[in-house]
Design an enzyme around this catalytic site. Structure first.
Site, PDB file in Angstrom:
ATOM      1  N   TYR A  73       0.647  -1.211  -0.013  1.00 12.84           N
ATOM      2  CA  TYR A  73       0.020   0.186   0.155  1.00 12.84           C
ATOM      3  C   TYR A  73       1.002   1.082   0.129  1.00 12.84           C
ATOM      4  O   TYR A  73       0.566   2.152  -0.746  1.00 12.84           O
ATOM      5  CB  TYR A  73      -0.769  -0.042   1.287  1.00 12.84           C
ATOM      6  CG  TYR A  73      -1.896   1.129   1.150  1.00 12.84           C
ATOM      7  CD1 TYR A  73      -3.302   0.699   0.592  1.00 12.84           C
ATOM      8  CD2 TYR A  73      -1.664   2.427   1.406  1.00 12.84           C
ATOM      9  CE1 TYR A  73      -4.234   1.601   0.506  1.00 12.84           C
ATOM     10  CE2 TYR A  73      -2.830   3.138   1.451  1.00 12.84           C
ATOM     11  CZ  TYR A  73      -3.963   2.917   0.885  1.00 12.84           C
ATOM     12  OH  TYR A  73      -4.901   3.830   0.820  1.00 12.84           O
ATOM     13  N   PHE A 125      -7.084  18.631 -25.516  1.00 13.86           N
ATOM     14  CA  PHE A 125      -7.782  17.415 -25.870  1.00 13.86           C
ATOM     15  C   PHE A 125      -9.010  17.387 -25.152  1.00 13.86           C
ATOM     16  O   PHE A 125      -9.571  18.096 -24.366  1.00 13.86           O
ATOM     17  CB  PHE A 125      -6.795  16.361 -25.441  1.00 13.86           C
ATOM     18  CG  PHE A 125      -7.267  14.812 -25.885  1.00 13.86           C
ATOM     19  CD1 PHE A 125      -7.453  14.519 -27.318  1.00 13.86           C
ATOM     20  CD2 PHE A 125      -7.680  14.043 -24.744  1.00 13.86           C
ATOM     21  CE1 PHE A 125      -8.056  13.366 -27.601  1.00 13.86           C
ATOM     22  CE2 PHE A 125      -8.285  12.974 -25.163  1.00 13.86           C
ATOM     23  CZ  PHE A 125      -8.362  12.448 -26.383  1.00 13.86           C
ATOM     24  N   ASP A 126      -9.961  16.304 -25.819  1.00 11.49           N
ATOM     25  CA  ASP A 126     -11.296  16.526 -25.321  1.00 11.49           C
ATOM     26  C   ASP A 126     -11.375  16.530 -23.840  1.00 11.49           C
ATOM     27  O   ASP A 126     -12.221  17.267 -23.091  1.00 11.49           O
ATOM     28  CB  ASP A 126     -12.328  15.517 -25.900  1.00 11.49           C
ATOM     29  CG  ASP A 126     -11.918  14.032 -25.753  1.00 11.49           C
ATOM     30  OD1 ASP A 126     -10.608  13.883 -25.343  1.00 11.49           O
ATOM     31  OD2 ASP A 126     -12.369  13.078 -26.271  1.00 11.49           O
ATOM     32  N   ASP A 216       1.022  18.687 -21.896  1.00  9.38           N
ATOM     33  CA  ASP A 216       0.024  17.624 -21.877  1.00  9.38           C
ATOM     34  C   ASP A 216       0.793  16.521 -22.575  1.00  9.38           C
ATOM     35  O   ASP A 216       0.997  16.701 -24.062  1.00  9.38           O
ATOM     36  CB  ASP A 216      -1.197  17.878 -22.487  1.00  9.38           C
ATOM     37  CG  ASP A 216      -2.206  16.911 -22.613  1.00  9.38           C
ATOM     38  OD1 ASP A 216      -2.043  15.554 -21.998  1.00  9.38           O
ATOM     39  OD2 ASP A 216      -3.480  16.970 -22.985  1.00  9.38           O
ATOM     40  N   ALA A 218       1.068  13.133 -23.240  1.00  9.02           N
ATOM     41  CA  ALA A 218       0.731  11.677 -23.871  1.00  9.02           C
ATOM     42  C   ALA A 218       1.875  11.250 -24.650  1.00  9.02           C
ATOM     43  O   ALA A 218       2.250   9.969 -24.658  1.00  9.02           O
ATOM     44  CB  ALA A 218      -0.696  11.807 -24.129  1.00  9.02           C
ATOM     45  N   LYS A 259      -0.398   6.050 -23.845  1.00  5.82           N
ATOM     46  CA  LYS A 259       0.095   6.010 -25.110  1.00  5.82           C
ATOM     47  C   LYS A 259       1.573   5.671 -25.500  1.00  5.82           C
ATOM     48  O   LYS A 259       1.865   4.624 -25.486  1.00  5.82           O
ATOM     49  CB  LYS A 259      -0.080   7.652 -25.507  1.00  5.82           C
ATOM     50  CG  LYS A 259      -1.628   8.066 -25.790  1.00  5.82           C
ATOM     51  CD  LYS A 259      -2.521   8.040 -24.753  1.00  5.82           C
ATOM     52  CE  LYS A 259      -4.044   8.381 -25.078  1.00  5.82           C
ATOM     53  NZ  LYS A 259      -4.478   9.846 -24.647  1.00  5.82           N
ATOM     54  N   HIS A 451     -19.585  12.310 -26.855  1.00  4.60           N
ATOM     55  CA  HIS A 451     -19.446  11.347 -28.012  1.00  4.60           C
ATOM     56  C   HIS A 451     -19.369   9.973 -27.596  1.00  4.60           C
ATOM     57  O   HIS A 451     -19.373   8.926 -28.079  1.00  4.60           O
ATOM     58  CB  HIS A 451     -18.125  11.805 -28.822  1.00  4.60           C
ATOM     59  CG  HIS A 451     -16.997  12.039 -28.091  1.00  4.60           C
ATOM     60  ND1 HIS A 451     -16.670  13.050 -27.069  1.00  4.60           N
ATOM     61  CD2 HIS A 451     -15.735  11.320 -27.880  1.00  4.60           C
ATOM     62  CE1 HIS A 451     -15.564  13.016 -26.580  1.00  4.60           C
ATOM     63  NE2 HIS A 451     -14.664  12.002 -27.101  1.00  4.60           N
TER      64      HIS A 451
HETATM   65  C1  LIG Z   1      -5.488  10.419 -24.109  1.00  9.47           C
HETATM   66  C2  LIG Z   1      -5.176  11.670 -23.739  1.00  9.47           C
HETATM   67  C3  LIG Z   1      -5.408  12.542 -22.383  1.00  9.47           C
HETATM   68  C4  LIG Z   1      -6.404  11.779 -21.793  1.00  9.47           C
HETATM   69  O1  LIG Z   1      -5.836  10.617 -20.881  1.00  9.47           O
HETATM   70  P1  LIG Z   1      -6.681   9.332 -20.572  1.00  9.47           P
HETATM   71  O2  LIG Z   1      -5.600   8.415 -20.128  1.00  9.47           O
HETATM   72  O3  LIG Z   1      -7.465   8.787 -21.945  1.00  9.47           O
HETATM   73  O4  LIG Z   1      -7.707   9.773 -19.499  1.00  9.47           O
HETATM   74  C5  LIG Z   1      -5.216  13.963 -22.412  1.00  9.47           C
HETATM   75  N1  LIG Z   1      -4.279  14.532 -23.299  1.00  9.47           N
HETATM   76  C6  LIG Z   1      -4.021  13.766 -24.455  1.00  9.47           C
HETATM   77  C7  LIG Z   1      -3.354  14.670 -25.588  1.00  9.47           C
HETATM   78  C8  LIG Z   1      -4.400  12.647 -24.754  1.00  9.47           C
HETATM   79  O5  LIG Z   1      -3.933  12.061 -25.824  1.00  9.47           O
END
Ligand SMILES: *Cc1c(COP(=O)(O)O)cnc(C)c1O
Length: 460
Positions: A73, A125-126, A216, A218, A259, A451
């Protein structure tokens, strides 16, 4: 055609059977799913390009790591290994694991944003936009204008428009800008890279106005590979050196590890040196995710993530990875199919507006193409356009997106050249019957991130 397929720098050790349903069955399944591809069962999909998120194939080392995961933990060895590796890769003092990217956004944005504040990004991103809005703030996109023309081939189409950024900061007041976010690669613009120079310029503006600058992150590794390929003076740097330099310009990052870190679940928050904000991040992580040394993940996930951080940086892997997407792009060039060009890092973003000029944005051309790809060859993709963008949070009116893209997101180390050829063949077949394809209207939708759940109906 000029682009050659780069042979995979791996061989296959374990397989997963996939099966294509008949055309009739596919038509029935998509109608039952209310024309929302998120509602399809994965067994009914032949090639799944819905996302490259969490759908990647882990390596034998990562699977071995899964067996070694420390499920303590508090203070587990997998957590400590993750910290060490992430500090080494990103050069940041503070690292917090969380269960995925949007959790990182929820934890960080809640600490920095509130009503009356703004977030400015090259493109949100969304989920990022959703968490800015859930924190009460508003999201402003500020990408370079070249990004908006799918046919304009420039090396760094994901960049921040730095002049516009400064103008926006002046317009809204620096004290009201809670954060500036650089999305690398720029997912919503088609996985388009951001240059090192643009990172530096954006960082300079943020410093000048005393605004926090976040990444951000990813697709930090794909972005670094593009910098190495395309930016003057970077050709002899290693991917790892480029990543370090990119991160040196920002104050913090949120990251979906699903990713470029090649795991099925995970996320990170990093803070370069601001101890106070990191304390707040720890407090919020404990409330929303779990204790700081696991952050909503199992020890085995932390272990696989720690290993994936390095695998994602491997240059042979990145050459094959980006090469696979360039090969698909080459086939579309030959067929005269428009996509966000040059091809980005994690997929092909087909220009559905060019494919279906007769379908207006409020009848969702990119969603129509996604439905057709499923009907044609059992391929699942998604809309990155007005359907995904949704309604104005203040007026409730349908927003018009800058693009109507259907995204073929390619999972890492999963599909072969024959699969890629099938994708190209399907798009070519649809192009030949494009004028007969109809748009959609929404029957029901939830208030945010619609979506994922909306129900649609074809327009008669
Ligand atoms: C996938 C992604 C996110 C969100 O991440 P999740 O792991 O799906 O919650 C945020 N920003 C970008 C650019 C992404 O590609």
């Amino acid at each position: 055609m000029g682009v050659k397929y780069i042979p995979e720098p791996f061989r296959i050790k374990m397989v997963e059977t996939i099966k294509m349903l008949s055309r009739e069955e596919r038509e029935q399944k998509i109608a039952e799913a209310k024309y929302n591809l998120f509602n399809l069962k994965s067994v009914d999909v032949y090639i799944d390009l819905l996302t490259d998120s969490g759908t990647n194939a882990m390596s034998e080392d990562q699977w071995a790591g899964v067996m070694r995961g420390d499920e303590a933990y508090a203070g587990g060895s997998s957590y400590l290994k993750l910290l060490e590796n992430a500090q080494d890769v990103f050069g940041y003092k503070y690292i917090q694991p969380v269960h995925q990217g949007r959790a990182a956004e929820k934890v960080l944005f809640g600490a920095l944003l509130s009503k009356g504040k703004y977030s400015i990004s090259n493109m949100h991103f969304d989920t990022t936009r959703a968490h800015v809005e859930l924190a009460g703030a508003r999201a402003l996109d500020c990408v370079v204008p070249e990004a908006l023309d799918p046919n304009k081939r420039v090396p760094f189409k994901g960049n921040m428009d730095v002049e516009k950024l400064e103008a926006l900061i002046k317009k809204y007041g620096p004290e009201n800008i809670g954060i500036v976010i650089m999305t690398i690669t720029n997912n919503s613009a088609g996985g388009q890279p951001v240059s090192l120079q643009n990172m530096k310029d954006t960082s300079g503006i943020c410093k000048k106005y005393g605004i926090k600058f976040a990444i951000d992150a990813a697709r930090y590794a794909e972005n670094a590979y593009f910098i190495k390929q395309r930016e003057k003076g970077c050709e002899n740097k290693s991917i790892k050196e480029i990543v370090k330099e990119v991160f040196s310009y920002a104050d913090m990052f949120t990251m979906s590890a699903k990713k470029d870190t090649i795991v099925n679940m995970g996320g990170l928050i990093g803070v370069k040196e601001d101890k106070e904000i990191f304390q707040e991040i720890k407090n919020r992580t404990i409330s929303f995710e779990g204790f700081v040394t696991y952050g909503g993940l199992s020890g085995r996930d932390l272990e696989a993530l720690a290993i994936g951080l390095y695998e994602g940086l491997d240059e042979d892997f990145l050459r094959y990875r980006i090469g696979q997407i360039e090969y698909l792009a080459g086939r579309l060039d030959d067929a005269g199919i428009t996509y966000q060009a040059p091809a980005g890092g994690h997929g092909i973003f087909v220009d559905a507006r060019a494919m279906f000029p007769h379908i207006p944005y409020y009848e969702f051309p990119a969603q129509a193409l996604a439905v057709e790809l499923y009907k044609e060859s059992g391929i699942r993709t998604c809309d990155i356009g007005s359907y995904m963008l949704g309604n104005d949070p203040d007026t409730g009116e349908q927003l018009k997106a800058d693009f109507e893209f259907t995204r073929l997101a390619i999972p890492r180390r999963v599909y072969t050249q024959a699969h890629i050829d099938l994708m190209a063949d399907a798009l070519i077949a649809i192009k030949e019957r494009a004028s007969g394809v109809k748009g959609y209207r929404i029957e029901w939708e939830p208030p945010v991130l619609r979506h994922f759940q909306a129900r649609l109906k074809p327009i008669e």
